[in-house]
Design a protein around this motif. Structure first.
Motif, PDB file in Angstrom:
ATOM      1  N   LEU A 223     -60.701  -6.575  43.054  1.00 38.26           N
ATOM      2  CA  LEU A 223     -62.044  -7.138  43.202  1.00 38.26           C
ATOM      3  C   LEU A 223     -63.112  -6.098  42.876  1.00 38.26           C
ATOM      4  CD1 LEU A 223     -60.366  -9.363  44.629  1.00 38.26           C
ATOM      5  CD2 LEU A 223     -62.184  -9.519  46.325  1.00 38.26           C
ATOM      6  N   LEU A 224     -62.918  -4.874  43.359  1.00 41.18           N
ATOM      7  CA  LEU A 224     -63.878  -3.802  43.084  1.00 41.18           C
ATOM      8  C   LEU A 224     -63.954  -3.511  41.591  1.00 41.18           C
ATOM      9  CD1 LEU A 224     -65.721  -1.410  43.773  1.00 41.18           C
ATOM     10  CD2 LEU A 224     -63.651  -0.081  44.289  1.00 41.18           C
ATOM     11  N   MET A 225     -62.803  -3.395  40.953  1.00 40.24           N
ATOM     12  CA  MET A 225     -62.779  -3.102  39.520  1.00 40.24           C
ATOM     13  C   MET A 225     -63.506  -4.193  38.740  1.00 40.24           C
ATOM     14  SD  MET A 225     -61.144  -4.146  36.517  1.00 40.24           S
ATOM     15  CE  MET A 225     -59.714  -5.025  37.144  1.00 40.24           C
ATOM     16  N   ALA A 226     -63.217  -5.460  39.049  1.00 35.68           N
ATOM     17  CA  ALA A 226     -63.847  -6.561  38.321  1.00 35.68           C
ATOM     18  C   ALA A 226     -65.345  -6.638  38.603  1.00 35.68           C
ATOM     19  CB  ALA A 226     -63.168  -7.878  38.693  1.00 35.68           C
ATOM     20  N   LEU A 227     -65.743  -6.422  39.845  1.00 35.99           N
ATOM     21  CA  LEU A 227     -67.160  -6.489  40.187  1.00 35.99           C
ATOM     22  C   LEU A 227     -67.950  -5.419  39.439  1.00 35.99           C
ATOM     23  CD1 LEU A 227     -69.357  -7.822  41.908  1.00 35.99           C
ATOM     24  CD2 LEU A 227     -68.826  -6.179  43.720  1.00 35.99           C
ATOM     25  N   ARG A 228     -67.397  -4.222  39.344  1.00 39.83           N
ATOM     26  CA  ARG A 228     -68.107  -3.149  38.644  1.00 39.83           C
ATOM     27  C   ARG A 228     -68.204  -3.436  37.144  1.00 39.83           C
ATOM     28  NH1 ARG A 228     -65.592   2.416  40.481  1.00 39.83           N
ATOM     29  NH2 ARG A 228     -67.293   3.198  39.156  1.00 39.83           N
ATOM     30  N   ALA A 229     -67.245  -4.237  36.610  1.00 40.09           N
ATOM     31  CA  ALA A 229     -67.315  -4.616  35.198  1.00 40.09           C
ATOM     32  C   ALA A 229     -68.271  -5.791  34.984  1.00 40.09           C
ATOM     33  CB  ALA A 229     -65.928  -4.981  34.683  1.00 40.09           C
ATOM     34  N   LEU A 230     -68.257  -6.766  35.896  1.00 40.29           N
ATOM     35  CA  LEU A 230     -69.047  -7.988  35.726  1.00 40.29           C
ATOM     36  C   LEU A 230     -70.485  -7.824  36.205  1.00 40.29           C
ATOM     37  CD1 LEU A 230     -66.364 -10.521  37.039  1.00 40.29           C
ATOM     38  CD2 LEU A 230     -66.924 -10.024  34.647  1.00 40.29           C
ATOM     39  N   ALA A 231     -70.691  -6.999  37.230  1.00 39.93           N
ATOM     40  CA  ALA A 231     -72.031  -6.839  37.815  1.00 39.93           C
ATOM     41  C   ALA A 231     -72.272  -5.375  38.135  1.00 39.93           C
ATOM     42  CB  ALA A 231     -72.179  -7.708  39.058  1.00 39.93           C
TER      43      ALA A 231
ATOM     44  N   ALA B  24     -70.063  -0.429  46.609  1.00 36.58           N
ATOM     45  CA  ALA B  24     -69.973   0.719  47.512  1.00 36.58           C
ATOM     46  C   ALA B  24     -69.309   0.325  48.827  1.00 36.58           C
ATOM     47  CB  ALA B  24     -71.370   1.279  47.775  1.00 36.58           C
ATOM     48  N   GLU B  25     -69.578  -0.888  49.289  1.00 32.41           N
ATOM     49  CA  GLU B  25     -68.945  -1.344  50.534  1.00 32.41           C
ATOM     50  C   GLU B  25     -67.445  -1.533  50.347  1.00 32.41           C
ATOM     51  OE1 GLU B  25     -68.814  -1.941  54.447  1.00 32.41           O
ATOM     52  OE2 GLU B  25     -70.605  -1.374  53.326  1.00 32.41           O
ATOM     53  N   HIS B  26     -67.043  -2.068  49.193  1.00 31.53           N
ATOM     54  CA  HIS B  26     -65.603  -2.190  48.895  1.00 31.53           C
ATOM     55  C   HIS B  26     -64.937  -0.812  48.922  1.00 31.53           C
ATOM     56  CE1 HIS B  26     -64.861  -6.339  48.244  1.00 31.53           C
ATOM     57  NE2 HIS B  26     -65.580  -6.472  47.146  1.00 31.53           N
ATOM     58  N   ALA B  27     -65.597   0.194  48.348  1.00 33.08           N
ATOM     59  CA  ALA B  27     -65.011   1.544  48.316  1.00 33.08           C
ATOM     60  C   ALA B  27     -64.805   2.084  49.723  1.00 33.08           C
ATOM     61  CB  ALA B  27     -65.903   2.481  47.505  1.00 33.08           C
TER      62      ALA B  27
END
Length: 811
Positions: free
Chosen positions: A734-742, A749-752
């Motif tokens: 989810l973190l990887m995709a979110l950083r690519a999409l948005a 940062a919260e996911h991390a």
């Protein structure tokens, strides 16, 4: 079978990682039953749980296949039975193998062990001319002690001997998924060497043996039931729902001498104990109605009234606001408050009657119209006494101990916490982490439903910590894997060396993160790959994925040789187009290798695999949405291909097919799998959104639909509650995709920070504590790319989609 049941065979001892029972240092190697020291004239070799013995100068060569003789015994009798069988085989000069220790016999006969392998403690391999005499001698001379049956095999009456036709020398074939399976030759062709019921056709047994074979299904022994449905199966037997004397019931089976616990107690003892507990609780409404206890053939059956309703585990998956888009938050909270009181009352009632259930968890509690009902009492104590050890759910009970008077109350508190914050079950179990998760999760559940409204107090997880942990636990001594990881390493031949779950993926991840890969480790990986008897197929766990990793890590010669072996082995057809194990992923690797190695034949082969993929696209084969076995994974693999011209059109077609398998609920993108909604990379909507983002404007034909899909995937990525940390089906994806999409979204940062919840600290060989990621179900740690530290580290990289797509040959 639950996820915990599937992984429990790899959690038998207190390793921080998933492990087999015969791993170095295992307590299951304590009591040898194999002969000590060398035996003149014989050569021995230990492989896995088995010790194999063969004559140095055999009278005749070992046949390729034939009738094997199996000998069965319980752990307590294994040493005597194996010793006698081995002595007879040595006298006859017949090759044989045995389980190495008493504890490995126990491991093979536990409740959640593989039923197909269970019971066998000794196997011998006679030539056809020796079969009859040897089998009859073993049947006559070995003591016929109580023993578990070997399922689906002819059994010689009055003995522990059974027979199965199969390969004596290794023969392999690839199944439709590209996984190596044991093979045997039938009419000149290699077919799967099936164990148990439904095995391949086999030549007939000699008449003297057929006369000795025991009848398996006497006509006068049967259950008077109809409309039977299997609910659950284990090595102890099945659990069924059925019509019985005019009413719907549940039947729980206990096969004689099967389904042992850690104290070697068989399922039958637990079944009779459960019957006694249910009769004591009859009329209280907190347990199923006990109807009968029957013996039919070699099994006992407990007949209980069917409990209506859904388990708390099912309610959690289908109603919790973190699991279901647009869930009724108020309704769930009202239900949760009601369950708390009903669970208090249930525990109090059981304990007042002298019963401590001992294995309470959401899957063993049914919520129906008549209230809350507990099921599965085989681990309970009655007035402080109980027969079961080691069969409790490890995330809700102390799995190694018999339940004490406080066990149910402890489990009750844990259940209520998990119903509120499901991610507790698969997170670090240390007190500070659990307390912080419960604080944050409770506020979010009882808040307004905004994404991640509560900031955690946890420090963000750092790539450097994970890299240190990966390097600390490399183990060059293990032939099947260099790094601990997912149980798939033990379930699929070669997977421990592969890309998603094995050594190749871990080393490639280190390389892509800019770390210096230890060349001796890479040398060992190359040697282990060369030693594979048969090459598994595909990118995920197969040889093509290994070849890609070697190519990217600067081993072109080894990659080229491996791809040549792959082509000689044979490539898949259009019926298997997927990235994980089919034509799309293989086309991607061959295309890139053809360019890098200047091999025109690899490029031509990539074009052939691409054309097969496009045929499957035209036919619209059904698949599971996601990267692994979905059309999004196919589109991602096709998009960058160089062979046979542009691939944008085919990738757009793949996205259209994938979109039809996705659900957009309240602008959240998921894939529906049974009762579950999957938002992940491996199975879910994230791969489709990443593909949509990569397509040129206008190529899909409906840019608004593409933008909606990307926005819905972004909303999915903001989900605060994720059960696992890993890349393929967890928070890291989810973190990887979110950083690519948005890019720049504050939720990243919260996911991390929350990724740290999915980690634990493990002490390495030097005594230093290291950070490692908890893998499947949070049950044990792992370092692999799919579910462990390597994949999470890539998701934390500065440009995570760039390194992940590179690792998966999608760039």
């Amino acid at each position: 079978m639950t996820e915990m049941d599937r992984v429990s065979p790899y959690m038998l001892w207190r390793s921080p990682f998933f492990e087999v029972a015969w791993a170095p240092g295992s307590p299951f190697l304590r009591t040898p039953i194999r002969p000590e020291g060398p035996i003149p004239g014989w050569v021995d070799r230990d492989a896995g749980p088995w010790s194999t013995w063969a004559p140095l100068a055999p009278a005749e060569p070992l046949p390729r296949q034939g009738w094997k003789i199996h000998v069965s015994a319980l752990p307590r009798d294994a040493a005597a039975v194996v010793g006698a069988a081995a002595r007879i085989c040595r006298e006859q000069g017949v090759a044989h193998k045995m389980l190495r220790t008493r504890e490995l016999v126990l491991a093979s006969q536990l409740k959640y062990a593989d039923p197909v392998q269970s019971g066998k403690v000794f196997t011998c391999y006679p030539a056809a001319g020796r079969l009859e005499a040897l089998a009859l001698r073993l049947a006559d001379e070995l003591p016929c002690l109580p023993h578990p049956p070997v399922q689906g095999e002819p059994h010689l009456a009055g003995s522990p001997v059974s027979l199965r036709h199969g390969a004596f020398q290794a023969e392999w074939l690839l199944d439709t998924a590209g996984t190596p399976r044991p093979g045997v030759r039938v009419d000149g062709a290699v077919v799967e060497d099936r164990r148990g019921i439904g095995q391949h056709s086999a030549p007939g047994l000699p008449a003297a043996l057929m006369a000795r074979v025991e009848a398996t299904s006497p006509e006068d022994e049967h259950l008077e039931i109809s409309q039977v449905r299997l609910l659950h199966r284990s090595n102890a037997g099945g659990v069924y729902s059925a019509q019985w004397h005019g009413r719907r019931v549940v039947l729980k089976e206990a096969r004689d001498h099967c389904g042992l616990d850690l104290e070697e107690q068989p399922a039958g003892i637990r079944l009779r104990h459960e019957w006694k507990a249910l009769r004591r609780l009859a009329g209280t409404g907190v347990a199923p109605e006990p109807l009968d206890h029957l013996r039919v053939g070699s099994s006992e059956f407990l007949v209980m009234g069917l409990v209506p309703g859904a388990s708390l585990a099912t309610v959690l998956k289908t109603r919790h606001p973190s699991a279901v888009p647009n869930a009724d938050r108020t309704g769930y909270l009202e239900w949760l408050d009601g369950v708390s009181g009903r669970l208090d009352e249930l525990v109090a009632t059981m304990n007042r009657m002298g019963i401590v259930h001992g294995d309470l968890h959401p899957g063993n509690l049914m919520d129906g119209p008549d209230g809350l009902v507990a099921i599965d009492f085989e681990s309970c104590t009655i007035d402080g006494a109980g027969p079961s050890a080691g069969l409790h759910h490890p995330q809700f009970s102390r799995a190694r101990d018999a339940p004490d008077d406080h066990a149910d109350e402890s489990a009750r508190r844990r259940i209520m916490a998990v119903l509120e914050v499901p991610a507790l079950i698969s997170a670090d179990q240390s007190g500070p982490v659990q307390t912080e998760m419960l604080r944050v999760g409770s506020q979010e559940l009882r808040g307004d439903g905004a994404p991640l409204p509560t900031s955690t107090r946890t420090e963000p997880l750092r790539v450097e910590e994970l890299v240190e942990g990966i390097k600390a636990f490399a183990d060059p001594s293990r032939p099947e894997r260099l790094f601990p990881g997912d149980p798939v390493q033990f379930q699929r031949p070669g997977a421990g060396l592969g890309l998603l779950h094995g050594s190749a993926g871990v080393l490639l991840s280190l390389h892509l993160l800019g770390e210096t890969v230890d060349q001796p480790l890479l040398d060992i990986l190359c040697e282990q790959i060369r030693a594979l008897q048969v090459l598994p197929r595909g990118m995920a766990d197969g040889a093509e994925g290994m070849a890609w990793a070697l190519l990217r890590m600067g081993r072109p010669d080894e990659a080229e040789q491996l791809l040549e072996r792959c082509i000689a082995r044979g490539l898949p057809d259009a019926d298997c187009p997927w990235w994980a194990n089919g034509t799309a992923g293989i086309a991607a690797v061959l295309d890139k290798a053809g360019a890098a190695l200047e091999r025109a034949d690899f490029t031509r082969m990539a074009g052939q695999q691409r054309r097969l993929t496009c045929e499957a696209l035209e036919n619209g084969l059904p698949g599971r949405a996601g990267l692994l076995h979905g059309w999004a994974g196919v589109g991602l693999a096709l998009l960058p291909l160089r062979s046979d011209g542009p691939s944008v059109g085919q990738a757009a077609t793949a996205l259209r097919l994938e979109r039809g398998r996705l659900s957009m609920d309240g602008r959240v993108l998921t894939a529906v799998s049974g009762s579950r909604r999957m938002p992940y990379l491996g199975h879910g909507g994230l791969a489709a959104a990443l593909l949509a983002r990569m397509l040129p404007p206008g190529s899909f034909g409906d840019d608004d639909a593409v933008l909606s899909l990307i926005a819905a995937a972004g909303a999915s990525c903001r989900s605060p509650h994720v059960l696992e940390a890993g890349l393929i089906r967890g928070r890291a994806g989810l973190l990887m995709a979110l950083r690519a999409l948005a890019p720049g979204d504050r939720v990243s940062a919260e996911h991390a920070r929350r990724l740290r919840w999915g980690c634990t600290r493990v002490t390495d060989g030097s005594g230093a504590p290291r950070t490692v990621v908890l893998g499947r179900a949070g049950a044990r740690a792992g370092l692999d790319l799919a579910s462990g530290s390597a994949g999470v580290a890539l998701a934390l990289a500065p440009d995570p989609w760039a390194v992940v797509s590179d690792a998966l040959a999608l760039a």
